[in-house]
Design an enzyme around this catalytic site. Structure first.
Site, mmCIF file in Angstrom:
data_model
loop_
_atom_site.group_PDB
_atom_site.id
_atom_site.type_symbol
_atom_site.label_atom_id
_atom_site.label_comp_id
_atom_site.label_asym_id
_atom_site.label_seq_id
_atom_site.Cartn_x
_atom_site.Cartn_y
_atom_site.Cartn_z
ATOM 1 N N HIS A 36 1.094 4.058 8.380
ATOM 2 C CA HIS A 36 0.547 5.554 7.847
ATOM 3 C C HIS A 36 1.734 6.494 7.233
ATOM 4 O O HIS A 36 1.474 7.390 6.760
ATOM 5 C CB HIS A 36 -0.270 5.925 8.951
ATOM 6 C CG HIS A 36 0.680 6.561 9.984
ATOM 7 N ND1 HIS A 36 0.936 5.943 11.116
ATOM 8 C CD2 HIS A 36 1.481 7.979 10.069
ATOM 9 C CE1 HIS A 36 1.845 6.692 12.016
ATOM 10 N NE2 HIS A 36 2.132 7.830 11.140
ATOM 11 N N ASP A 38 -0.640 -1.007 12.224
ATOM 12 C CA ASP A 38 -0.009 0.144 11.727
ATOM 13 C C ASP A 38 1.739 -0.103 11.438
ATOM 14 O O ASP A 38 2.680 0.636 11.893
ATOM 15 C CB ASP A 38 -0.153 1.426 12.593
ATOM 16 C CG ASP A 38 0.236 2.663 11.778
ATOM 17 O OD1 ASP A 38 0.502 2.659 10.460
ATOM 18 O OD2 ASP A 38 0.130 3.782 12.500
ATOM 19 N N SER A 57 7.300 9.179 13.274
ATOM 20 C CA SER A 57 6.484 8.021 12.957
ATOM 21 C C SER A 57 7.338 7.077 12.237
ATOM 22 O O SER A 57 8.079 7.282 11.206
ATOM 23 C CB SER A 57 5.406 8.420 12.272
ATOM 24 O OG SER A 57 4.140 8.926 13.213
#
Length: 467
Positions: free
Chosen positions: A129, A159, A234
């Site tokens: 993402h 992911d 992230s």
């Protein structure tokens, strides 16, 4: 003489006062000392998972037990800043009204995140993402050097994405650790770039393993920690106190968008397996047991529903009603834990599974098979690789056959069960997993159409722009 006795009396009185004060004062002091000395004897000696930093004969904890400087120093130079530039299209009705254009405008959108260098020649792992929909990727190292990055491959389900930068120097990197070995309560560090603040290190403990997030489209097996993770973290590193990579920081649980006490990471075993698959095959090789799961079972373990076989797969030793208790000596309490273990394996590997069958524990050696059916979560369709006969019939090198269609939108356009997808967004797809990834990694649903080229039931080519 009177003066003499007066002096003697005063001396005696002073001595008595001094003796009384001594007893009163030091009696209390001695009692306090005794209490202080008894406290260490009441503390139970323990050992950490990796390093015995406590001893039964010591009254203090060695500094290494709470000193994270070595792990931070090892990791901080291998964590990078990832800048994702993408081109978005926005509808503009005013352009149509006033005749100034086609009704759409393109604009540049920038996103940021983190990544971890995993090899000295410049391979970088991050979250899917973080780089999704990118038209340009820029990496900034901890020493402020900037490089253009190439996307090697990505897996939306887990992911995870793999990037590569070309450098003329040996880069610092963080090695993968065995995430199965970390324990609940163990100290970990989160290293990343929250809010564009480079080289940020936070510490916490492992709060849970095999965590599945509610509302998430996939069944995951996250490591949960209380290390502070915020937007921008992230794709960053979760490391143990030796500076080894145990996870890729991925998500937070928050109602505000900022950290409120829980963060989640993809286990390193899964991330490493995805990376290796992307490098070797260009896509993730998903291993399966060939079973369905009885999700009504709420006790400890995973209950087998039905047993089925992919094409060419050997017969399984598992039976309906078996309750899976462990896999390769790793305890299985719930489905997300089983899912996590299988995600880290490849088709063709053998695994030792202990099941409860008719009240007895039975150990079976199972050969994992390859999944040939894939579900696109974006479109809600099931896809399967073409058979040799289908490729020959339609003169195709590959494609993905729709074997289940629960998407009313696709049905509206006339796309049916049995259609073969040959191109997604004008790019050829050769396998079911290729088609699934191309669809799920597209920007469909963000104002952008999805273009499909298909072979219909009559063998004719049809093209659709799905909105």
């Amino acid at each position: 003489m009177k003066k003499f006795f007066s002096l003697v009396g005063m001396a005696v009185l002073g001595g008595a006062i001094t003796l009384g004060g001594y007893k009163l004062f030091f009696k209390e002091s001695n009692e306090r000392i005794v209490v202080a000395k008894s406290m260490p004897n009441s503390i139970q000696a323990v050992q950490t998972n990796y390093d015995p930093v406590y001893t039964t004969n010591s009254t203090a904890v060695r500094a290494e037990a709470i000193d994270f400087t070595m792990a931070a120093e090892k990791t901080v130079h291998s964590v990078v800043h990832v800048k994702n530039t993408s081109i978005r299209t926005k509808s503009s009705p005013l352009d149509i009204i006033f005749g100034n254009g086609s009704g759409t405008r393109k604009f540049e959108q920038i996103g940021t995140g983190s990544g971890v260098i995993i090899s000295p020649d410049g391979y970088i792992v991050t979250n899917n993402h973080v780089i999704e929909g990118s038209s340009d990727l820029q990496i900034t190292l901890n020493n402020k050097k900037k490089y253009k990055a190439e996307l090697i491959g990505a897996d939306k389900t887990n992911d995870i994405a793999l990037l590569k930068i070309n450098v003329d120097e040996v880069l610092p990197y963080t090695p993968f650790a065995n995430s199965d070995m970390i324990k609940i309560g163990e100290w970990v560090l989160a290293v990343g770039n929250p809010y564009n603040l480079t080289s940020t290190v936070t510490a916490g403990i492992v709060s849970a393993k095999g965590r599945d997030l509610e509302g998430n489209g996939n069944i995951e097996s996250f490591i949960q920690t209380d290390a502070a993770v915020n937007p921008g973290n992230s794709g960053g590193a979760l490391v143990n106190t030796r500076g080894e990579l145990v996870g890729i920081n991925t998500a937070i649980s928050s109602k505000t968008g900022s950290f409120i006490g829980y963060s989640f990471a993809v286990p390193s075993n899964i991330a490493e397996k995805v990376v290796n698959d992307l490098l070797e095959f260009g896509a993730v090789q998903e291993a399966i047991l060939g079973i369905s799961v009885d999700m009504r079972f709420k006790e400890e373990g995973v209950k087998v529903g039905d047993v089925f076989y992919e094409e060419g797969a050997p017969k399984s030793q598992l039976k309906p009603g078996d309750i899976i208790k462990s896999l390769n000596e790793i305890k299985i309490s719930k489905f997300s834990e089983l899912r996590g273990q299988l995600t880290a394996k490849r088709p063709g590997e053998f695994v030792d599974i202990v099941v409860e069958r008719n009240g007895e524990l039975v150990k079976e050696k199972i050969l994992l098979s390859k999944r040939s059916t894939y579900i696109s979560t974006v479109l809600g369709i099931s896809l399967k690789d073409l058979t040799v006969q289908e490729k020959k019939k339609f003169d195709l090198k590959g494609g993905a056959k729709i074997i289940e269609n629960s998407n009313n939108n696709l049905s509206y356009y006339g796309v049916k069960k049995g259609f073969i997808i040959t191109k997604v967004n004008k790019k050829t797809v050769l396998t079911a997993v290729d088609a699934k990834n191309s669809i799920d990694n597209s920007n469909f649903g963000n104002g952008n159409p999805l273009y499909l080229e298909v072979i219909n039931l009559e063998g004719e080519i049809e093209r659709y722009g799905i909105r």
